[in-house]
Design an enzyme around this catalytic site. Sequence first.
Site, PDB file in Angstrom:
ATOM      1  N   GLY A  51      -5.989  27.979  19.788  1.00  0.00           N
ATOM      2  CA  GLY A  51      -6.197  28.405  21.244  1.00  0.00           C
ATOM      3  C   GLY A  51      -7.443  27.750  21.781  1.00  0.00           C
ATOM      4  O   GLY A  51      -8.084  28.302  22.682  1.00  0.00           O
ATOM      5  N   GLU A  82     -10.945  17.452  23.803  1.00  0.00           N
ATOM      6  CA  GLU A  82     -10.664  16.082  23.157  1.00  0.00           C
ATOM      7  C   GLU A  82     -11.080  14.658  23.976  1.00  0.00           C
ATOM      8  O   GLU A  82     -10.125  14.000  23.947  1.00  0.00           O
ATOM      9  CB  GLU A  82      -9.153  15.968  22.747  1.00  0.00           C
ATOM     10  CG  GLU A  82      -8.782  17.429  21.892  1.00  0.00           C
ATOM     11  CD  GLU A  82      -9.040  17.379  20.570  1.00  0.00           C
ATOM     12  OE1 GLU A  82      -9.585  16.372  20.246  1.00  0.00           O
ATOM     13  OE2 GLU A  82      -8.784  18.189  19.857  1.00  0.00           O
TER      14      GLU A  82
END
Length: 615
Positions: free
Chosen positions: A412, A536
């Site tokens: 999540g 990321e």
Amino acid sequence: MSMSERRGFLRRPKQDGGPTASVRELLPYLFPKKGLLAGALVLSVLGAVTSLVQPLLVQQIITAVQDSEPLRWLPWVLVILVLADAALGGFQHFLLQILGEHVVLRTRTQLVARLLHLPIAEFDQRRTGDLVSRVGSDTTLLRAVLTQGLVESVGGLLTFVGAIVAMLVIDPALFGLTLLVVVVAFAAVLVVMPMLTRATRQAQEQVGHLTSALERAISAVRTVRASNATDREVAVVGERSEAAFDAGVRVARISALVVPIAGIAVQVAFLVVIGVGGLRVATGDLSIAALVGFLMFLSYMIFPLGQMIGAVTAVSTALGALGRIQEIVRLAPEDAGDLAVDEAPTGDAVAFEGVSFRYPESVVRSRLEADGASADAADEDAPVESPTVLHDVSFTVAPGTRTAIVGPSGAGKSTLFALVERFYDPTDGRIVVSGRDVRSVERRALRAGIGYVEQDAPVLAGTIRDNLLLASPDATDERLLEVLGRVNLREVVDRSPEGLDAVVGERGVRLSGGERQRLAIARALLSAPAVLLLDESTSSLDGRNEAQLQGAIDEVAAGRTLLVIAHRLSTVVDADQIVVLDQGRVAATGTHAELLASSPLYRELAEHQLLVAQR
């Protein structure tokens, strides 16, 4: 082809056609330029007048010839009227074409504006190709309403009425027989129109599915080729093409009923007039001049009748397309419920307070259909369970600090960022930025104070400059070059003679994965946001570029609030706080050293990501 493909992507949608629009909803789309419309109507009326005068002149010429009287000016007036009629028709056609283009422009502008303001959930549940089809082919069908006789039928109606009056005056009995044939034919056409409207909408939806299939294959063409899946994708698009073909054939089949009905009406009407009229001429009840005039008026009645039938057909077709357009236009924009608070975040704390979230049922259903799962249930509109993605998530990010969010795939993490950006709102709990619930801040203002670099670092088709100016349209070239240098991307500009105007290709295909990520980060850094979200953001960078980029982030992050989703040592170890997520729940919080000692999950993640070894 696999069963999931056939049940999912290749599954043909239900053929109910969906709701269609009404004529009342269509009218505002047809009148964007009242001046052009008025001009076309005036020309249509003038054309009707010049047409109606011609049979009267022909009658006078025939009578004059029969009585051996001089023709004088009659032939010249007839020639002038014929030429004037042609000129008026040509100019009217030009105005209608221009008006039709305005209709398409206005409709597309309105539709695109609504599309790009829709909530993210609508894009998650709809296929891109289908949305593109609505902007392209569906809006084009509205133009056909004007160019295929709707406005022309106004003048045609005047010609129709004038011809009826003249025929009634010439021979009431002959007119009565003719009118009976025409009324029967027109009634038959009206019965067919609802069928045509439904079939047209179904055909347009199939075109949308075809566009979606093609967009899917083209957007991932490299993956398709590398997977040796080209032939399978050709089959996918081929099946959609066949479905669109079948729907088009249904439209053609129904439309084909109109043509013979109109053709039979014309033929029967002329045969009745010639047969019955010839008998009346033979008995002396009707003169040859009157019969010729009646035949000419009959042609002037039949032609506008064909225009009106064509207009009804065009309107029926357009209503099917307009129903798909209105389906999008009626959707509320993303900011419909926003409160009028326009103050951007100032860099204060970011807090999650008991946040739980589940995606809307419509999004879950769409994803299941795309995956080929639960297709039968989706067909029957059965309830689809929407699982909870986040469960009672609470943590606080202090102003000017760096928080790293880690966890297994699917925990999540990215959903947290989507909630901060208000792509979705929490199901329960609240998110606080700068001391205010984000739902109390206008989305435009909220996002102005937040920089967001997505996981796949999307790059827009265009140039490097276009991508950088997306969030900072007023930035100078000097500023752009400075930011590119800070993310070690200046070499991309220097190696191209176009410099900042170097084309990056569709989805940034001319850049490497690392270059795309650095460009996306440069775009976020350019706006110097109070809160920076990096999802990321360094996953495609090598050690050298990551170190340089990390230095740039450290510099920009000074005094700002930074949330990072990452697994690399340089990002996680030096964070002021690390939040460990597991299955949508906060499993642990603390520093790197604290979590290594207290959290088995973090310790496992660290070992798998070589965090300890790199330390």
